[in-house]
Design an enzyme around this catalytic site. Structure first.
Site, mmCIF file in Angstrom:
data_model
loop_
_atom_site.group_PDB
_atom_site.id
_atom_site.type_symbol
_atom_site.label_atom_id
_atom_site.label_comp_id
_atom_site.label_asym_id
_atom_site.label_seq_id
_atom_site.Cartn_x
_atom_site.Cartn_y
_atom_site.Cartn_z
ATOM 1 N N LYS A 73 -23.875 8.412 -29.875
ATOM 2 C CA LYS A 73 -24.161 7.004 -30.181
ATOM 3 C C LYS A 73 -22.912 6.210 -29.851
ATOM 4 O O LYS A 73 -21.795 6.706 -30.031
ATOM 5 C CB LYS A 73 -24.477 6.822 -31.669
ATOM 6 C CG LYS A 73 -25.788 7.430 -32.112
ATOM 7 C CD LYS A 73 -26.029 7.117 -33.578
ATOM 8 C CE LYS A 73 -27.328 7.753 -34.062
ATOM 9 N NZ LYS A 73 -27.535 7.492 -35.502
ATOM 10 N N HIS A 104 -20.314 2.289 -33.469
ATOM 11 C CA HIS A 104 -20.864 1.151 -34.206
ATOM 12 C C HIS A 104 -19.740 0.397 -34.918
ATOM 13 O O HIS A 104 -18.777 0.998 -35.403
ATOM 14 C CB HIS A 104 -21.896 1.644 -35.231
ATOM 15 C CG HIS A 104 -22.729 0.540 -35.803
ATOM 16 N ND1 HIS A 104 -22.288 -0.247 -36.842
ATOM 17 C CD2 HIS A 104 -23.955 0.080 -35.457
ATOM 18 C CE1 HIS A 104 -23.221 -1.154 -37.119
ATOM 19 N NE2 HIS A 104 -24.238 -0.973 -36.294
ATOM 20 N N HIS A 122 -18.174 1.441 -38.261
ATOM 21 C CA HIS A 122 -17.158 2.496 -38.409
ATOM 22 C C HIS A 122 -15.732 1.944 -38.356
ATOM 23 O O HIS A 122 -14.778 2.697 -38.524
ATOM 24 C CB HIS A 122 -17.339 3.573 -37.331
ATOM 25 C CG HIS A 122 -18.515 4.470 -37.590
ATOM 26 N ND1 HIS A 122 -18.487 5.466 -38.541
ATOM 27 C CD2 HIS A 122 -19.746 4.504 -37.039
ATOM 28 C CE1 HIS A 122 -19.665 6.078 -38.551
ATOM 29 N NE2 HIS A 122 -20.432 5.514 -37.661
#
Length: 579
Positions: free
Chosen positions: A139, A142, A145
């Site tokens: 992924k 984001h 984080h």
């Protein structure tokens, strides 16, 4: 430094009360600087002495305060002793204050200022393992984080600066049912060419699509379960695809970490502990701790009365392990491998119960070191958007912070000509992100605000960087003025004294930060220092002053710049020398 004065005051108190002077060191606090008013330098609250049994806990506090103060004689270090309500105030010799505090900046000990304080003698200095950032592989990084990454980096920097051996660990979410979905989804929707061109974007698109399919397609759900089972059984096709996803992700993440000035000693992950998780299950069974629930899942009963009112699930009904099972195995493995003295996990506050259960289960298994494991939790960031709308990826936030800062710098008439304006804008923009994040208590949610965050005059990361760059410029412009020795008597103005008094607090601020692992103490200290420096810039010119005056003032500014830079680095900020 502050410890010289604390020790001299403590010696007076020790003689007056027939006690070891060491007991008074932690009780003596530097007094916060007040605006436009020169106050005392240190204070001692009588209540502290009563609470520790040094003074009787009965009797009138004010009478005790006055009586003790009369026993403390003035000398060439302590010029004045006065009392307030339940407090004794100490004012030290002004020449000595300047001399002792600014000495280290003339003999190459800039980086050690405040770090050799006696306040840290009580701290355990050993091996600290900090687990932070911990995004999910396959992924894109984001924005959510960001907090774990910068908070964990601060804690690791702080512990290292205080003499600990620090292991910085990134525990990747690289296992679990989402890889079943991704593996099955990639077989149907994946494209090797797109994976080469824009790896994480393509994996993200595949994951979104397969998730949608699985909502209403039972065959897709079954395919995901099958792929994950193949992964757990180490079937080569599944493992090869998973390894490819993992390698791609770590490589992409390292670009982001480099931009943030963050590094890791170890990239670990749930996958490392899948086999050990089965050993944990066996150990729990042999200790009689693992029960079977009505649903057929494997649980540990954590309720005080052992009535199954509070259970933690460690096994699915099909026998596969869960995240917490792997976390238990990871903790045991780390203890065996690194022999850490403390382990700190940095995640959002939604995982507080998870870590409470983790530590309880480790203790129940006989691992007494679990008492030295700690969870540092934090709140959510609200409203983090770019101009394009809702933000998903951290890279977009970093790009926008750089672009906005570059625009602000181009509009400012104080901006210097820079060799690499983009690099400066990047560093200043990241400083702004970090300071906005660190100003309040970590557990609080906060509202993300681009405009407020990037202001040059407010309490922002931009203000810290601007102050540092200005001090570097002052040093550069007065290269021939600096001298090994300076006359401390020439720093008697209230503006100079205010900076010196503030520097007395630096070791206390670091000590306080080491206790609760909150960056706000250091942030507020540095912001206050910058405000005091701004006043000093106006009131204490170097250029045009007599040579001895210029040398003394330059030593003061250089000392302040050094402490500012050291504090910024602990926070995870790279100071810029020009902007």
């Amino acid at each position: 430094m502050a410890c010289f004065f604390r020790r001299r005051i403590a010696a007076k108190l020790g003689r007056a009360l027939q006690q070891s002077e060491d007991v008074f060191i932690p009780a003596l606090a530097a007094v916060p600087v007040l605006k436009r008013q020169e106050g005392p330098d240190f204070r001692l609250f009588t209540g502290t002495l009563r609470a520790s049994g040094i003074l009787p806990s009965s009797g009138d506090v004010q009478v005790q305060t006055e009586n003790l103060a009369t026993q403390l004689k003035r000398d060439n270090v302590v010029e004045d002793v006065s009392t307030g309500r339940g407090v004794i105030n100490f004012k030290v010799n002004r020449n000595l204050l300047a001399q002792k505090l600014l000495e280290p900046f003339g003999n190459g000990e800039d980086d050690k200022f405040g770090l050799n304080s006696e306040l840290f003698n009580t701290l355990t200095r050993g091996t600290t393992l900090v687990e932070y950032s911990s995004p999910n592989i396959a992924k894109k990084f984001h924005a959510g984080h960001l907090r774990s990454t910068v908070i964990g980096n601060f804690i690791a920097n702080l512990k290292q600066s205080l003499g600990n051996n620090v292991i910085r660990m990134n525990y990747l979410g690289d296992w679990g049912m989402q890889f079943g979905l991704l593996g099955a989804g990639f077989g149907q929707f994946g494209c090797p060419d797109k994976l080469k061109q824009n790896p994480l974007q393509h994996l993200f698109e595949v994951y979104v699509r397969v998730n949608k399919e699985a909502e209403h397609d039972e065959d897709m759900k079954q395919a995901a379960r099958d792929f994950f089972r193949q992964l757990e059984q180490h079937e080569s096709h599944a493992v090869s695809l998973w390894q490819q996803f993992r390698d791609i992700t770590v490589k992409e993440y390292q670009h982001i970490y480099k931009r943030l000035g963050v590094h890791f000693d170890v990239y670990s992950g749930e996958s490392f502990h899948q086999d050990q998780a089965q050993e944990v299950v066996q150990q729990l069974q042999s200790r009689g701790l693992l029960k079977t629930s009505e649903k057929g899942t494997g649980v540990v009963d954590l309720s005080p009365n052992r009535d199954m009112s509070n259970v933690c699930t460690l096994l699915r009904s099909d026998g596969t392990t869960l995240y917490i099972t792997r976390d238990i195995a990871a903790a045991i493995n780390r203890r065996e491998k690194y022999s850490f003295d403390e382990m700190i996990y940095v995640t959002d506050k939604s995982q507080e119960n998870h870590f409470s259960q983790l530590f309880q289960i480790l203790l129940a298994m006989g691992h007494s070191w679990a008492d030295r494991c700690r969870h540092v939790s934090f709140g959510l960031v609200q409203g983090m958007k770019t101009r394009a709308g809702e933000v998903v990826f951290l890279e977009d936030v970093l790009d926008e912070a750089r672009a906005r800062m570059l625009h602000n710098m181009s509009q400012s008439n104080t901006t210097k000509e820079l060799e690499n304006p983009e690099d400066t804008a990047e560093k200043v923009g990241i400083s702004a992100l970090i300071i906005q994040d660190f100003k309040g208590p970590l557990q609080s949610d906060y509202k993300f605000d681009w405009d407020r965050m990037l202001q040059a005059q407010g309490d922002t990361g931009v203000f810290l960087q601007y102050t540092h760059a200005r001090l570097c410029s002052l040093k550069q412009r007065n290269k021939g003025v600096e001298a090994a020795a300076f006359d401390p008597a020439l720093l008697s103005e209230q503006t100079s004294i205010a900076i010196l008094q503030h520097l007395l607090r630096y070791d206390e601020v670091l000590y306080q930060s080491s206790q609760d692992l909150q960056p706000k103490h250091l942030v507020n200290f540095l912001l206050k220092l910058c405000h005091l420096i701004a006043s000093a810039h106006r009131e204490l010119p170097v250029k045009g002053s007599a040579e001895a005056v210029a040398q003394a003032r330059l030593r003061l500014f250089n000392g302040a710049r050094s402490v500012l830079a050291n504090g910024m680095r602990i926070l995870g900020i790279t100071p810029v020398n020009k902007m």
